[in-house]
Design an enzyme around this catalytic site. Structure first.
Site, PDB file in Angstrom:
ATOM      1  N   HIS A   7      -3.724  -4.719   0.248  1.00  0.00           N
ATOM      2  CA  HIS A   7      -3.087  -5.297   1.436  1.00  0.00           C
ATOM      3  C   HIS A   7      -3.185  -6.824   1.389  1.00  0.00           C
ATOM      4  CE1 HIS A   7      -2.352  -1.653   3.858  1.00  0.00           C
ATOM      5  NE2 HIS A   7      -3.430  -1.175   3.263  1.00  0.00           N
ATOM      6  N   GLU A  53      -1.631  -8.981   2.995  1.00  0.00           N
ATOM      7  CA  GLU A  53      -1.499  -9.605   4.322  1.00  0.00           C
ATOM      8  C   GLU A  53      -2.854  -9.949   4.949  1.00  0.00           C
ATOM      9  OE1 GLU A  53      -0.798  -6.460   3.577  1.00  0.00           O
ATOM     10  OE2 GLU A  53      -1.296  -5.046   5.181  1.00  0.00           O
ATOM     11  N   CYS A  96       0.823  -1.208   0.000  1.00  0.00           N
ATOM     12  CA  CYS A  96       0.000   0.000   0.000  1.00  0.00           C
ATOM     13  C   CYS A  96       0.865   1.270   0.000  1.00  0.00           C
ATOM     14  CB  CYS A  96      -0.993  -0.034   1.156  1.00  0.00           C
ATOM     15  SG  CYS A  96      -2.412   1.017   0.831  1.00  0.00           S
TER      16      CYS A  96
END
Ligand code: GLN
Length: 540
Positions: free
Chosen positions: A516, A518, A387
């Protein structure tokens, strides 16, 4: 026939209530039940989106774009289920809904009262989340600690539910038992007080999870049993352990799953099977060879303490991928600001196998992040930008490779001449009106991947979708010049023509995403890009 399991905390916060909740869910799921989990946050904020990461920790984003508490991340990772806005309750959300309904004559002229109308709204929301997922069990974690003024109305909701349907509501207290070093003995008194406080709210816990540095012994169990009015079998020992993923396995040693089902008077749908999970935990505990990953960020420090909460999903995603490669993750926290004061220090990044620049906001530390990225680019160190990490990588490349010296993001310099990272017109309008809450580009968006890129190699797919949380974008007016100098736009959202992934050629691994990744990594199903990054780190 949904059953409701409330989880509240006693004595103090930060004792792993979220992980405990997720673990109980995992155990029930392993017995063949459909499980979901909701988090109640007692603060007045409508959601976590407007809070400072140091204040709140990570803002976890679900597929539908809810900016929620990091515990939803734990639930998703343990249950391997996607949650939604219905799984997140805050005081702000509850009051907002009640007040809006009152304004619309939704209460038919009745006087709207804190009790029972607020708890009723809470109950409505809990039931809605359970119904939507057709859950056999819903776990509801009540944030904060019992005895706080803030969560009283949520305890009241739990009490009202139990009163109405005692056989379908179960109450767990996660308590803490200190072992003060001067005494050297585990003390049960704070837990006794916590239970008493809960009793004054009209609730008797059905089970106590005894969190402590060490396992509970027999005399302490006996004491808690007598003073807290609870059977010894319903006191579960929960000592500190190496990996959070071990918690469900540990709970099962005390037969937690069976105990809960027995209380509800039901049988498991199948024998609990956590074999794959146990295999993963075993690797987590035994893998020796380290992968040294540096995270260059800024949301670490509060006073004299270092806090890693702001990057929890990044940490977990690294772990999942390392374990999948049978390696031990070794994460190092690198404060970006130090490279602003002392740019030469950046050479220390050589000692890591790879560098991650995670998400962030505002101008503090960006100079240091850019320095770190330049060093990775020029020295073939695997780099993964998330990001803000993508935005910084693009600025670095524009300045140092394309020679656009004043390249910047309008988030950092509002009137910069070369706004490489810009704000879309719809976002500009929102900012002008100070509409900050839940207005970023949030939740899942589709992305088309370019063939023959590292991203394509990693995903093995041409179409993916990933979760977002940002306001600014790569400015398409500069795409041409960036590409001419060798930057690859490896992923694009075709609907709005927005760059989602950038890569560099002739580098072992230089990939950054506007989304993102993750947030979608799961312990038994690591995120493909994190896995590719970790593999590149191992290769280095
Ligand atoms: N501050 C940047 C933006 O709003 C990046 C946000 C983030 O890293 N999540 O676009």
């Amino acid at each position: 026939m949904t059953r409701y399991i409330f989880v509240a905390g006693g004595v103090m916060s930060g004792i792993g209530k979220g992980v405990a909740t997720a673990s109980i869910g995992k155990i029930l799921q392993s017995m063949g039940f459909k499980v979901t989990a909701s988090k109640i946050d007692p603060y007045v904020n409508v959601d976590a989106g407007t809070m400072n990461p140091i204040e709140h920790g990570e803002v976890f984003v679900t597929d539908d774009g809810t900016e929620s508490d990091q515990d939803l991340g734990n639930y998703e990772r343990f249950l391997d289920e996607n949650l939604s806005t219905d799984n997140y309750i805050t005081t702000g959300r509850v009051y907002q809904a009640v007040i809006n309904r009152e304004r619309n004559l939704g209460y038919n002229g009745k006087c709207v009262e804190v009790v029972p109308d607020i708890p009723n709204e809470v109950i409505f929301r809990i039931k809605k989340a359970a119904k939507k997922t057709e859950a056999d069990f819903i776990l509801i974690e009540i944030g904060g600690t019992v005895g706080e003024y803030q969560n009283m109305l949520f305890l009241e909701a739990a009490r009202m539910m139990k009163l109405k349907d005692p056989k379908r509501v179960f109450f767990i207290l996660v308590s803490y038992l200190p072992v003060p070093s001067i005494i050297g003995e585990m003390k049960t008194k704070p837990t006794q007080y916590a239970v008493r406080t809960l009793n004054t709210a009209g609730i008797q816990p059905d089970m106590i999870l005894a969190r402590s540095a060490v396992a509970l012994d027999e005399p302490r169990k006996q004491k808690i049993s007598v003073f807290c009015n609870i059977s010894k079998n319903d006191i579960i020992s929960a000592p500190d352990i190496e990996s959070i993923y071990e918690v469900p396995l540990n709970f099962q040693k005390d037969d937690l799953g069976k105990r809960i089902l027995k209380k509800f008077g039901i049988k498991p749908k199948r024998k609990s099977d956590l074999r794959d999970w146990a295999k993963m935990v075993n690797i987590a505990k035994t893998a020796k060879e380290p992968v040294k990953i540096g995270i260059v960020g800024k949301y670490f420090e509060t006073g004299k303490f270092v806090l890693k909460d702001s990057y929890i999903s990044v940490i977990e995603a690294i772990k999942h991928s390392c374990w999948a490669c049978n390696r031990k993750p070794e994460i190092h926290w690198i404060n970006a600001e130090q490279y602003e004061k002392n740019p030469k220090k950046v050479i220390e990044l050589k000692k890591y196998d790879g560098i991650i620049v995670p998400g962030g906001f505002g101008s503090r530390g960006v100079g240091g992040k850019i320095k770190a990225i330049q060093f990775c680019r020029e020295n073939n160190i695997p780099f993964f930008g998330l990001c803000y990490g993508l935005q910084m990588a693009v600025i670095e490349f524009a300045r140092n490779v394309c020679k656009i010296k004043d390249a910047n993001s309008v988030e950092i310099s509002l009137n910069c001449k070369s706004p490489i990272i810009d704000v879309m017109p719809d976002q500009k309008a929102l900012l002008k009106e100070k509409k900050y809450g839940a207005t970023m580009r949030l939740g899942v968006y589709d992305c088309k991947i370019k063939p023959k890129t590292k991203s394509f190699q990693a995903y093995g797919l041409l179409n993916i979708s990933e979760r977002h949380r940002h306001r600014y974008e790569l400015n398409n007016a500069f795409r041409g010049v960036l590409e001419e100098h060798g930057m690859i736009m490896a992923g694009v959202n075709t609907e709005r023509d927005l760059v989602e992934i950038i890569e560099l050629k002739n580098h072992p691994f230089f990939v950054a995403t506007q989304f993102h990744p993750e947030l979608k990594s799961r312990p038994l199903n690591p995120h493909p890009l994190f896995k590719a990054f970790v593999k590149a780190c191992i290769k280095k």
